[in-house]
Design a protein around this motif. Structure first.
Motif, PDB file in Angstrom:
ATOM      1  N   ILE A   1       0.824  -1.206   0.000  1.00 43.19           N
ATOM      2  CA  ILE A   1       0.000   0.000   0.000  1.00 43.19           C
ATOM      3  C   ILE A   1       0.857   1.254   0.000  1.00 43.19           C
ATOM      4  O   ILE A   1       0.537   2.240  -0.684  1.00 43.19           O
ATOM      5  N   ASP A   2       1.967   1.235   0.754  1.00 47.02           N
ATOM      6  CA  ASP A   2       2.802   2.434   0.810  1.00 47.02           C
ATOM      7  C   ASP A   2       3.582   2.668  -0.480  1.00 47.02           C
ATOM      8  O   ASP A   2       4.253   3.693  -0.615  1.00 47.02           O
ATOM      9  N   GLY A   3       3.487   1.745  -1.421  1.00 48.77           N
ATOM     10  CA  GLY A   3       4.125   1.946  -2.721  1.00 48.77           C
ATOM     11  C   GLY A   3       3.142   2.237  -3.830  1.00 48.77           C
ATOM     12  O   GLY A   3       3.518   2.356  -4.998  1.00 48.77           O
ATOM     13  N   LEU A   4       1.856   2.397  -3.447  1.00 40.44           N
ATOM     14  CA  LEU A   4       0.826   2.629  -4.464  1.00 40.44           C
ATOM     15  C   LEU A   4       0.884   4.037  -5.024  1.00 40.44           C
ATOM     16  O   LEU A   4       0.545   4.257  -6.197  1.00 40.44           O
ATOM     17  N   ASP A   5       1.317   5.017  -4.212  1.00 40.07           N
ATOM     18  CA  ASP A   5       1.401   6.386  -4.722  1.00 40.07           C
ATOM     19  C   ASP A   5       2.459   6.524  -5.812  1.00 40.07           C
ATOM     20  O   ASP A   5       2.455   7.486  -6.579  1.00 40.07           O
ATOM     21  N   GLY A   6       3.341   5.535  -5.914  1.00 34.91           N
ATOM     22  CA  GLY A   6       4.346   5.550  -6.972  1.00 34.91           C
ATOM     23  C   GLY A   6       3.758   5.445  -8.364  1.00 34.91           C
ATOM     24  O   GLY A   6       4.433   5.753  -9.348  1.00 34.91           O
TER      25      GLY A   6
ATOM     26  N   SER B   1      -0.289   1.521 -16.744  1.00 34.80           N
ATOM     27  CA  SER B   1       1.070   1.016 -16.575  1.00 34.80           C
ATOM     28  C   SER B   1       1.411   0.844 -15.097  1.00 34.80           C
ATOM     29  O   SER B   1       1.911  -0.206 -14.673  1.00 34.80           O
ATOM     30  N   GLY B   2       1.151   1.890 -14.302  1.00 32.92           N
ATOM     31  CA  GLY B   2       1.500   1.849 -12.888  1.00 32.92           C
ATOM     32  C   GLY B   2       0.738   0.794 -12.107  1.00 32.92           C
ATOM     33  O   GLY B   2       1.321   0.049 -11.311  1.00 32.92           O
ATOM     34  N   LEU B   3      -0.566   0.719 -12.335  1.00 33.09           N
ATOM     35  CA  LEU B   3      -1.362  -0.278 -11.627  1.00 33.09           C
ATOM     36  C   LEU B   3      -1.011  -1.694 -12.086  1.00 33.09           C
ATOM     37  O   LEU B   3      -1.030  -2.639 -11.283  1.00 33.09           O
ATOM     38  N   GLY B   4      -0.683  -1.827 -13.370  1.00 30.40           N
ATOM     39  CA  GLY B   4      -0.246  -3.137 -13.858  1.00 30.40           C
ATOM     40  C   GLY B   4       1.008  -3.600 -13.150  1.00 30.40           C
ATOM     41  O   GLY B   4       1.136  -4.772 -12.770  1.00 30.40           O
TER      42      GLY B   4
ATOM     43  N   VAL C   1      11.566  -1.984  -6.308  1.00 32.69           N
ATOM     44  CA  VAL C   1      11.029  -0.628  -6.434  1.00 32.69           C
ATOM     45  C   VAL C   1      11.151  -0.239  -7.899  1.00 32.69           C
ATOM     46  O   VAL C   1      12.244  -0.301  -8.467  1.00 32.69           O
ATOM     47  N   VAL C   2      10.048   0.133  -8.519  1.00 33.57           N
ATOM     48  CA  VAL C   2      10.015   0.405  -9.953  1.00 33.57           C
ATOM     49  C   VAL C   2       9.890   1.903 -10.194  1.00 33.57           C
ATOM     50  O   VAL C   2       8.973   2.549  -9.662  1.00 33.57           O
TER      51      VAL C   2
END
Length: 207
Positions: free
Chosen positions: A63-68, A115-118, A128-129
């Motif tokens: 979850i803490d990487g979803l804003d990415g 792209s990000g959600l995929g 980390v992408v």
């Protein structure tokens, strides 16, 4: 006498008009202006040790990487990574932006989300992408598809040019390198295809 409406020289979508060349020129300048911003962000991250990649990159299934999803396209894993993305981002982004600012913004948003959600749903949770390559592949997919769905000579010419220059990069949608997020490339490409269809230009009425 039956004058055309709108006049040819004011139609930015028609190849060869003054408005078309002006739109293409403005798009190129705008995309060139984006690159210094990306280099500034990378310089802050590298030289000041800001740790932006880990703080604002995509961390799959965390979850803490979803804003990415929104921030990762502005970040890169070093200057070499940014250099490799700069030229295709300028070139492909120019052709996408030249078709209209509103279409460009909505298309970029859709590509970024897909792209990000995929990546977030399917990527390796221990990574980390970061990087704009998902957006670049989205622009590639959008341009290739737009030439087919809009059926204009100009768009078909762009398809040919883009295919010759970057068609080989489609191999990037395959898991060939563990250091590269092929998921971002694949879902970015699919997002671009969807954007070309959803935000396609309406067919011009026949006289």
């Amino acid at each position: 006498m039956n004058p055309e409406y709108p006049p040819r020289n004011n139609d930015a979508s028609r190849f060869g008009t003054e408005a078309f060349y002006a739109s293409l020129g403005r798009a190129f300048v705008a995309m060139c202006a984006v690159i210094p911003l990306l280099f500034f962000i990378e310089a802050v991250d590298v030289w000041l040790g800001a740790g932006l990649d880990s703080a604002a990159g995509i961390i799959p299934r965390h979850i803490d990487g979803l804003d990415g999803v929104f921030f990762a396209p502005f970040l890169h894993a070093g200057f070499d990574h940014l250099y490799s993305n700069s030229v295709p981002l300028i070139l492909l982004g120019t052709f996408v932006l030249a078709a209209g600012v509103r279409r460009f913004l909505w298309s970029t948003l859709l590509i970024t989300l897909v792209s990000g959600l995929g990546v977030w749903f399917t990527g390796n949770p221990r990574t980390v992408v970061v990087g704009a390559s998902g957006v670049i592949f989205g622009y590639l997919g959008m341009l290739l598809t737009r030439g087919l769905v809009e059926r204009s000579w100009w768009n078909l010419a762009v398809v040919l040019l883009v295919g010759l220059l970057y068609g080989w990069q489609l191999v990037g949608v395959l898991p060939t390198d563990p250091r590269v997020s092929w998921q971002g490339h694949l879902f970015g490409l699919l997002g671009g295809v969807a954007a070309a269809i959803i935000f396609r230009r309406p067919a011009a009425p026949r006289p």
